[in-house]
Design a protein around this motif. Structure first.
Motif, PDB file in Angstrom:
ATOM      1  N   ILE A  76      14.907   2.826 -21.168  1.00 13.44           N
ATOM      2  CA  ILE A  76      13.518   2.111 -20.886  1.00 13.44           C
ATOM      3  C   ILE A  76      12.495   0.955 -22.567  1.00 13.44           C
ATOM      4  O   ILE A  76      13.023   1.252 -23.840  1.00 13.44           O
ATOM      5  CB  ILE A  76      12.903   4.021 -21.679  1.00 13.44           C
ATOM      6  CG1 ILE A  76      13.622   4.756 -20.524  1.00 13.44           C
ATOM      7  CG2 ILE A  76      11.507   4.198 -21.081  1.00 13.44           C
ATOM      8  CD1 ILE A  76      13.488   5.892 -21.175  1.00 13.44           C
ATOM      9  N   SER A  77      11.922   0.719 -21.214  1.00 16.35           N
ATOM     10  CA  SER A  77      11.001  -0.522 -22.062  1.00 16.35           C
ATOM     11  C   SER A  77       9.853   0.287 -22.526  1.00 16.35           C
ATOM     12  O   SER A  77       9.193   0.727 -22.213  1.00 16.35           O
ATOM     13  CB  SER A  77      10.587  -1.391 -20.936  1.00 16.35           C
ATOM     14  OG  SER A  77      10.422  -2.878 -22.150  1.00 16.35           O
ATOM     15  N   THR A  78       9.869   0.251 -23.628  1.00 14.29           N
ATOM     16  CA  THR A  78       8.685   0.641 -24.697  1.00 14.29           C
ATOM     17  C   THR A  78       8.127  -0.251 -26.065  1.00 14.29           C
ATOM     18  O   THR A  78       9.283  -0.215 -27.202  1.00 14.29           O
ATOM     19  CB  THR A  78       9.048   1.941 -24.794  1.00 14.29           C
ATOM     20  OG1 THR A  78       7.353   2.433 -25.669  1.00 14.29           O
ATOM     21  CG2 THR A  78      10.209   2.371 -25.636  1.00 14.29           C
ATOM     22  N   LEU A  79       6.954  -0.570 -26.860  1.00 13.89           N
ATOM     23  CA  LEU A  79       7.190  -0.985 -28.024  1.00 13.89           C
ATOM     24  C   LEU A  79       6.445   0.655 -28.610  1.00 13.89           C
ATOM     25  O   LEU A  79       6.607   0.098 -30.230  1.00 13.89           O
ATOM     26  CB  LEU A  79       5.855  -1.591 -27.377  1.00 13.89           C
ATOM     27  CG  LEU A  79       4.885  -2.420 -27.463  1.00 13.89           C
ATOM     28  CD1 LEU A  79       4.009  -3.568 -26.921  1.00 13.89           C
ATOM     29  CD2 LEU A  79       6.643  -4.129 -27.409  1.00 13.89           C
ATOM     30  N   ALA A  80       7.252   1.840 -28.358  1.00 13.48           N
ATOM     31  CA  ALA A  80       6.549   2.756 -29.211  1.00 13.48           C
ATOM     32  C   ALA A  80       7.219   3.121 -30.781  1.00 13.48           C
ATOM     33  O   ALA A  80       7.073   3.811 -31.289  1.00 13.48           O
ATOM     34  CB  ALA A  80       6.891   4.382 -28.245  1.00 13.48           C
ATOM     35  N   SER A  81       8.553   2.046 -30.784  1.00 12.74           N
ATOM     36  CA  SER A  81       9.387   2.594 -31.780  1.00 12.74           C
ATOM     37  C   SER A  81      10.059   0.987 -31.989  1.00 12.74           C
ATOM     38  O   SER A  81       9.918   0.241 -30.806  1.00 12.74           O
ATOM     39  CB  SER A  81      10.473   3.140 -31.745  1.00 12.74           C
ATOM     40  OG  SER A  81      11.295   3.518 -32.295  1.00 12.74           O
ATOM     41  N   ASP A  82      11.184   0.726 -32.909  1.00 13.75           N
ATOM     42  CA  ASP A  82      12.070  -0.050 -32.781  1.00 13.75           C
ATOM     43  C   ASP A  82      13.341  -0.042 -32.317  1.00 13.75           C
ATOM     44  O   ASP A  82      13.905  -0.600 -32.332  1.00 13.75           O
ATOM     45  CB  ASP A  82      12.218  -0.785 -34.309  1.00 13.75           C
ATOM     46  CG  ASP A  82      13.055   0.055 -35.452  1.00 13.75           C
ATOM     47  OD1 ASP A  82      13.288   1.887 -34.616  1.00 13.75           O
ATOM     48  OD2 ASP A  82      13.614   0.214 -36.326  1.00 13.75           O
ATOM     49  N   HIS A  83      13.322   1.530 -31.784  1.00 11.95           N
ATOM     50  CA  HIS A  83      14.904   1.400 -30.534  1.00 11.95           C
ATOM     51  C   HIS A  83      14.042   1.611 -29.450  1.00 11.95           C
ATOM     52  O   HIS A  83      12.921   1.820 -28.828  1.00 11.95           O
ATOM     53  CB  HIS A  83      15.303   2.324 -30.986  1.00 11.95           C
ATOM     54  CG  HIS A  83      16.214   2.203 -32.496  1.00 11.95           C
ATOM     55  ND1 HIS A  83      17.814   2.841 -32.358  1.00 11.95           N
ATOM     56  CD2 HIS A  83      15.601   2.734 -33.517  1.00 11.95           C
ATOM     57  CE1 HIS A  83      17.967   2.201 -33.506  1.00 11.95           C
ATOM     58  NE2 HIS A  83      17.063   2.422 -34.532  1.00 11.95           N
ATOM     59  N   LEU A  84      15.014   1.125 -28.176  1.00  7.69           N
ATOM     60  CA  LEU A  84      14.272   1.692 -26.626  1.00  7.69           C
ATOM     61  C   LEU A  84      15.430   3.042 -27.018  1.00  7.69           C
ATOM     62  O   LEU A  84      16.430   3.294 -27.499  1.00  7.69           O
ATOM     63  CB  LEU A  84      14.924   0.762 -25.908  1.00  7.69           C
ATOM     64  CG  LEU A  84      14.529  -0.948 -26.260  1.00  7.69           C
ATOM     65  CD1 LEU A  84      14.869  -1.963 -24.982  1.00  7.69           C
ATOM     66  CD2 LEU A  84      12.191  -0.649 -26.026  1.00  7.69           C
ATOM     67  N   PRO A  85      14.546   3.945 -26.056  1.00  7.19           N
ATOM     68  CA  PRO A  85      15.684   5.107 -25.513  1.00  7.19           C
ATOM     69  C   PRO A  85      16.137   4.818 -24.423  1.00  7.19           C
ATOM     70  O   PRO A  85      15.336   4.522 -23.357  1.00  7.19           O
ATOM     71  CB  PRO A  85      13.748   5.865 -25.487  1.00  7.19           C
ATOM     72  CG  PRO A  85      12.638   5.491 -24.677  1.00  7.19           C
ATOM     73  CD  PRO A  85      13.275   3.749 -25.801  1.00  7.19           C
ATOM     74  N   LEU A  86      17.071   5.532 -24.634  1.00  5.22           N
ATOM     75  CA  LEU A  86      17.987   6.208 -23.287  1.00  5.22           C
ATOM     76  C   LEU A  86      17.259   7.015 -22.040  1.00  5.22           C
ATOM     77  O   LEU A  86      17.437   8.604 -23.027  1.00  5.22           O
ATOM     78  CB  LEU A  86      19.137   5.946 -23.724  1.00  5.22           C
ATOM     79  CG  LEU A  86      20.111   4.827 -24.275  1.00  5.22           C
ATOM     80  CD1 LEU A  86      21.009   5.135 -24.621  1.00  5.22           C
ATOM     81  CD2 LEU A  86      19.473   3.650 -23.789  1.00  5.22           C
ATOM     82  N   THR A  87      17.581   7.531 -20.870  1.00  7.71           N
ATOM     83  CA  THR A  87      17.771   8.545 -20.645  1.00  7.71           C
ATOM     84  C   THR A  87      18.444   9.242 -19.056  1.00  7.71           C
ATOM     85  O   THR A  87      19.527   7.639 -19.000  1.00  7.71           O
ATOM     86  CB  THR A  87      15.920   8.711 -19.623  1.00  7.71           C
ATOM     87  OG1 THR A  87      16.313  10.036 -19.106  1.00  7.71           O
ATOM     88  CG2 THR A  87      16.386   7.649 -18.540  1.00  7.71           C
ATOM     89  N   ALA A  88      19.158  10.310 -18.966  1.00 13.44           N
ATOM     90  CA  ALA A  88      20.275  10.460 -18.222  1.00 13.44           C
ATOM     91  C   ALA A  88      20.265  11.075 -17.310  1.00 13.44           C
ATOM     92  O   ALA A  88      19.275  12.344 -17.985  1.00 13.44           O
ATOM     93  CB  ALA A  88      21.846   9.619 -18.450  1.00 13.44           C
TER      94      ALA A  88
END
Length: 275
Positions: free
Chosen positions: A257-269
């Protein structure tokens, strides 16, 4: 007597033709599917400070909301920790905002800045659309004077299934990470049924630690070479965040997932459980 027999025959015929009872062979009654699909997400939220340096916990909530995630593992979660997160109880705030159950466990705990205030905590959280029946934290064994880290375990009741979810934030040093992975596997063996391991493991896919986990669990992103979740100080992209499922769980539709919300990008499945 003939009239009575005739009346009973008609009554039996009407009952047989009742749409609520008329199910073809092989069909399942409404709401009784043989499988259950669940959208899972893992996110190191960096205490809700984005890659742009802005503190915005609602941006974290919107990221989760946008993926329709039902079970979420969060790392680097503050609870009255400091001014950096405005002393917010972030797990509680997000659970209320998203209308979810939650479990929070601290790996670091400090005295309050002022007498009578909340203790300051930093740790991990699990949010769930479904009831959390039990939660506990397993502290990893420390090596020398390193940061205390832990494994948050939660048993979640998902439409009759008991799903055990483990949320980890592993150490920076490879030697210590390997010992922690060994602990994760040993702890997971104590639980029966379907299991998930999610989190920021601070290890890249080719590492020994990930190979160890992959021998017992499915890596949802194993076939995606460019599923980068973090950029190091020199700009090198890495995948250090993971969603693993036990061998008896089908896992599909991996997505970064592309986001500016953190210094990590979240993953989903998506995971699929048998009822």
């Amino acid at each position: 007597m003939r009239k009575i027999i005739g009346f009973i025959t008609i009554l039996l015929f009407l009952v047989t033709m009742d749409p609520a009872r008329h199910i073809l062979a092989g069909e399942q009654p409404h709401g009784k599917r043989k499988t259950v699909d669940i959208q899972v997400l893992t996110f190191n939220i960096h205490h809700a400070v984005g890659i742009d340096g802005v503190l915005d916990i609602d941006r974290v909530a919107k990221t989760i909301e946008g993926e329709h995630a039902e079970i979420i593992g969060l790392q680097e979660v503050d609870n009255h920790w400091s001014e950096r997160s405005l002393f917010e109880d972030q797990a509680k705030w997000l659970a209320k905002r998203l209308n979810m159950h939650y479990a929070y466990m601290a790996n670091l705990e400090r005295d309050p800045l002022n007498p009578g205030e909340h203790r300051r905590q930093y740790g991990t959280a699990i949010l769930s659309k479904y009831p959390i029946l039990h939660a506990q934290n397993h502290f990893f064994k420390k090596i020398r004077n390193t940061e205390q880290r832990g494994l948050l375990e939660a048993t979640i009741k998902v439409k009759g299934n008991h799903l055990t979810v483990y949320n980890a934030h592993l150490a920076l040093a490879p030697e210590q990470r390997q010992k922690q992975v060994d602990e994760v596997i040993a702890i997971s063996l104590e639980a029966k049924g379907p299991k998930l391991i999610v989190g920021d493991l601070n290890a890249t896919p080719e590492s020994k630690e990930i190979a160890t986990l992959s021998s017992s669990f499915h890596d949802a992103f194993a076939n995606l070479n460019d599923a980068y979740t973090y950029y190091s100080a020199d700009g090198t992209p890495k995948r250090i965040d993971y969603i693993f499922a036990s061998k008896n769980v089908k896992i599909s539709n991996p997505k970064i997932i592309s986001t500016l919300a953190s210094d990590h990008l979240p993953l989903t499945a998506k995971i699929t459980l048998k009822r």
